[in-house]
Write a protein that holds these residues in place. Structure first.
Motif, PDB file in Angstrom:
ATOM      1  N   ARG A 155       4.406  -7.389   3.867  1.00 48.67           N
ATOM      2  CA  ARG A 155       4.742  -6.266   2.985  1.00 48.67           C
ATOM      3  C   ARG A 155       3.751  -5.145   3.250  1.00 48.67           C
ATOM      4  NH1 ARG A 155       8.269  -7.168  -1.340  1.00 48.67           N
ATOM      5  NH2 ARG A 155       8.995  -9.319  -1.511  1.00 48.67           N
ATOM      6  N   LEU A 156       4.278  -3.934   3.456  1.00 45.43           N
ATOM      7  CA  LEU A 156       3.451  -2.768   3.747  1.00 45.43           C
ATOM      8  C   LEU A 156       3.588  -1.749   2.622  1.00 45.43           C
ATOM      9  CD1 LEU A 156       4.332  -2.287   7.537  1.00 45.43           C
ATOM     10  CD2 LEU A 156       2.302  -3.409   6.565  1.00 45.43           C
ATOM     11  N   LEU A 157       2.447  -1.191   2.205  1.00 44.48           N
ATOM     12  CA  LEU A 157       2.433  -0.209   1.130  1.00 44.48           C
ATOM     13  C   LEU A 157       2.871   1.148   1.666  1.00 44.48           C
ATOM     14  CD1 LEU A 157       1.511  -0.498  -1.885  1.00 44.48           C
ATOM     15  CD2 LEU A 157      -0.580   0.684  -1.205  1.00 44.48           C
ATOM     16  N   GLY A 158       3.859   1.752   1.010  1.00 44.25           N
ATOM     17  CA  GLY A 158       4.350   3.048   1.434  1.00 44.25           C
ATOM     18  C   GLY A 158       3.557   4.187   0.818  1.00 44.25           C
ATOM     19  N   ALA A 159       3.911   5.418   1.211  1.00 48.35           N
ATOM     20  CA  ALA A 159       3.229   6.603   0.696  1.00 48.35           C
ATOM     21  C   ALA A 159       3.437   6.763  -0.808  1.00 48.35           C
ATOM     22  CB  ALA A 159       3.738   7.839   1.430  1.00 48.35           C
ATOM     23  N   ASP A 160       4.488   6.129  -1.337  1.00 44.58           N
ATOM     24  CA  ASP A 160       4.773   6.212  -2.769  1.00 44.58           C
ATOM     25  C   ASP A 160       4.016   5.167  -3.577  1.00 44.58           C
ATOM     26  OD1 ASP A 160       6.078   3.964  -1.884  1.00 44.58           O
ATOM     27  OD2 ASP A 160       8.025   4.460  -2.774  1.00 44.58           O
TER      28      ASP A 160
END
Length: 213
Positions: A155-160
């Protein structure tokens, strides 16, 4: 009519945690304490050790550091004192690239990368509670390693500030760590002991019995 008042469950803190016996392993998430026993399986530890070996070798000249459990990660909500923190976890592997977050007690604040190796005792917590927890606190990359299914979920954290859809990979070949340019994990190496155990079991099952010789 008599009204019954139910007391709210007590919320534990890092201050409480520090008073508990050192030989016991616990995590606290939002004030709820979770017993970390039983100890992880041998295969869990084989995978853990090889992942740490690969990561630590890559980070030799880097400011980033890798730590394996038991290693306390305190996750404050704001600027509260350590004693008042309601969440302290022990990820199987934590990679921290901000030295200001490190102290003698472990890490205060979100690691850059967390890897959890799923076991039956922690499966629900790792796959549900900690996904929400690490997203909330800004862990950039969260890996879930599934020894039984031979899968890795990323799981990768997005800009949001939210995790995107889970990316699921077969645990073979190499898999890059998106948050650390140049680091690729050799999953064949990490799972080699599990593979050898399975091959050994197959050989024993195929071996002729005494009456068949």
């Amino acid at each position: 009519m008599t009204q019954t008042v139910t007391a709210a469950p007590r919320k534990f803190t890092y201050g409480d945690y520090l008073t508990w016996p050192e030989e016991e392993r616990w995590e606290i998430i939002d004030g709820v304490a979770y017993d970390m026993t039983p100890a992880p399986s041998r295969i869990h530890q084989e995978i853990l050790v090889d992942l740490v070996r690969q990561i630590s070798t890559f980070l030799l000249e880097s400011v980033c550091r890798v730590y394996a459990a038991p290693f306390d990660v305190r996750l404050p909500e704001a600027g509260e004192a350590d004693a008042d923190i309601l969440t302290v976890v022990q990820p199987d592997i934590a990679i921290v690239c901000d030295p200001a977050k490190l102290d003698d007690r472990g890490c205060r604040g979100a690691p850059d990368v967390v890897i959890e190796i799923i076991s039956p005792a922690t499966a629900v917590r790792d796959q549900i509670h900690k996904v929400a927890l690490y997203e909330k606190h800004g862990v950039k990359e969260y890996w879930l390693v599934h020894p039984t299914d031979r899968l890795v979920t990323v799981r990768l954290l997005g800009a949001d500030g939210r995790y995107g859809p889970p990316q699921i990979y077969e645990a073979t070949g190499t898999l890059p760590v998106a948050s650390l340019t140049g680091l690729e994990i050799d999953l064949d190496a990490a799972f080699r002991w599990l593979q050898r155990r399975e091959e050994g079991r197959e050989k024993r099952e195929k071996a002729p019995t005494e009456g068949e010789v």
